[in-house]
Design an enzyme around this catalytic site. Sequence first.
Site, PDB file in Angstrom:
ATOM      1  N   GLN A   1       6.775 -14.268  -0.165  1.00 55.33           N
ATOM      2  CA  GLN A   1       5.745 -13.802  -1.086  1.00 55.33           C
ATOM      3  C   GLN A   1       5.592 -14.717  -2.298  1.00 55.33           C
ATOM      4  O   GLN A   1       6.484 -15.516  -2.622  1.00 55.33           O
ATOM      5  CB  GLN A   1       6.067 -12.387  -1.559  1.00 55.33           C
ATOM      6  CG  GLN A   1       5.889 -11.334  -0.488  1.00 55.33           C
ATOM      7  CD  GLN A   1       5.988  -9.932  -1.056  1.00 55.33           C
ATOM      8  OE1 GLN A   1       7.037  -9.312  -0.961  1.00 55.33           O
ATOM      9  NE2 GLN A   1       4.908  -9.433  -1.628  1.00 55.33           N
ATOM     10  N   HIS A   2       4.443 -14.563  -2.954  1.00 56.25           N
ATOM     11  CA  HIS A   2       4.163 -15.080  -4.288  1.00 56.25           C
ATOM     12  C   HIS A   2       3.856 -16.576  -4.369  1.00 56.25           C
ATOM     13  O   HIS A   2       3.276 -17.024  -5.356  1.00 56.25           O
ATOM     14  CB  HIS A   2       5.315 -14.810  -5.264  1.00 56.25           C
ATOM     15  CG  HIS A   2       5.854 -13.428  -5.244  1.00 56.25           C
ATOM     16  ND1 HIS A   2       5.044 -12.308  -5.342  1.00 56.25           N
ATOM     17  CD2 HIS A   2       7.132 -12.966  -5.128  1.00 56.25           C
ATOM     18  CE1 HIS A   2       5.810 -11.227  -5.309  1.00 56.25           C
ATOM     19  NE2 HIS A   2       7.070 -11.590  -5.171  1.00 56.25           N
TER      20      HIS A   2
ATOM     21  N   ASP B   1       6.988 -10.929   3.278  1.00 51.87           N
ATOM     22  CA  ASP B   1       8.228 -10.826   4.049  1.00 51.87           C
ATOM     23  C   ASP B   1       8.893  -9.454   3.957  1.00 51.87           C
ATOM     24  O   ASP B   1       9.338  -8.904   4.971  1.00 51.87           O
ATOM     25  CB  ASP B   1       9.207 -11.939   3.657  1.00 51.87           C
ATOM     26  CG  ASP B   1       9.425 -12.079   2.163  1.00 51.87           C
ATOM     27  OD1 ASP B   1       8.905 -11.257   1.381  1.00 51.87           O
ATOM     28  OD2 ASP B   1      10.116 -13.033   1.759  1.00 51.87           O
TER      29      ASP B   1
END
Length: 483
Positions: A71-72, A244
């Site tokens: 992520q991110h 995830d």
Amino acid sequence: MNLVAGVDSSTQSCKVLIVDAATGHIVRSGRAAHPDGTEVDPEAWWLALLEAVADAGGLADVSAISVGGQQHGLVALDVGGRVIRPALLWNDTRSAAAAEALTAQFGAAEYAERIGVVPVASFTASKLRWLRDVEPGNAARVAAVALPHDWLSWRLRGYGPEGSAPLGPMLDELCTDRSDASGTAYWSAITNDYDRELLLAALGHDALLPRVLAPDEGGGEVHASVLGASSPAAPIVLGPGAGDNAAAAFGLGARSGDVIVSIGTSGTVFAVTDRPSRDATGTVAGFADASGAFLPLVATLNAARVLDAVAGLLGVDHDELGRLALEAEPGAGGAVLVPWFEGERTPNLPGATAGLSGLTLANTTRSSVARAAIEGLLCGLADGLEAVLGQGVQARRLLLIGGAAQNPAVQAIAAQVFALPVVVPTPGEYVAIGAARQAAWVLAGGAAPEWPLATVAAPALDHRPVIRTQYAAARDERAAALL
């Protein structure tokens, strides 16, 4: 047999599972490594995905595929679909000051109310603000912003930079899902929409953002050029993908009442709920999940690598570290490790360092230090569990996953740290399994398929409050010294 593929493009590697869509049985698998570092050229992820697909025997007999990803991470694209700079990953803490600036601009309570999260260094919005402040020339070139799994799905469909992808840089074909979008800090799991004002505050100008797909909505088809000579008879359907943690929860079949504690590169505590979270402290991120529900989540930067560091210090492997830890009494005789080796996200102290305290002549032993390491790691996650429960989440059991969860000492000490029954699922690539389950869902329609979850351990509940009591005292003292 109808086969589907699930991808886990994680921080460290890319894993591909080929799975029987009806039963969840894993038929074959492949893997490829990712480069180290907190910023990475996304092209390395693409090459690793192709390598992992080949290692898994290709996709010629596969009907659908979906991508779970870290992520991110900030994938900034120019008008030609080119990656402007290496992607800043979730664990790159240079954006800590940028997160503080965004929070100061709107206020933590307003962020929590509008989108369910408060910016921290990990989130995409914080990285965009860093780009705007530190690399304004690169920020000005940003035409579209993608996350790692968005970008990989886009490439699978044949899109990409001019001259190197068959369908070219059609930026408006970028797609994502609710779970990953909710980790940007400019998409709201509460309203199911982008908050353009928050994007503008981060980047300084508007940009194209991926279309957010429903959990069971197809995201197109895999382009034939990706498959090379092994083209299937029918097109391969592409699922929306997931972040995830959401993919792992979906792979575990988590339901209301299940809290998942994952000990990986980062530590995470999350639960599937039917209502969004709004935590103005920023401790609990009000993410969306991969099923259409919500995923309140707490993350720590220091997890399995805590055990790596202390095992290296003691000159032992993880098995021996666990054996040593079980020689010491609960509470390690007063020795406490606050394991903030790489700064920390929960609590939000990006400049923090670790501390070992409470040492006496009696407890300065290899076994006490080993136990203090495991207790410190788990106490950090127990603080996260407390915060998640504070959002009204009802918990009946704790699912402990990640490589470190297979250590008998981690299992036994978890049963002493957490005041919940602990269940350890069979080791597995649950992010990739969740992505495969999503692909099967998109392929078949209707309800998501039900796949069985096998477990390997369920240690007897043996709650020892002394462990968290003395950890809390050491944690608070160290945090106060750092502020």
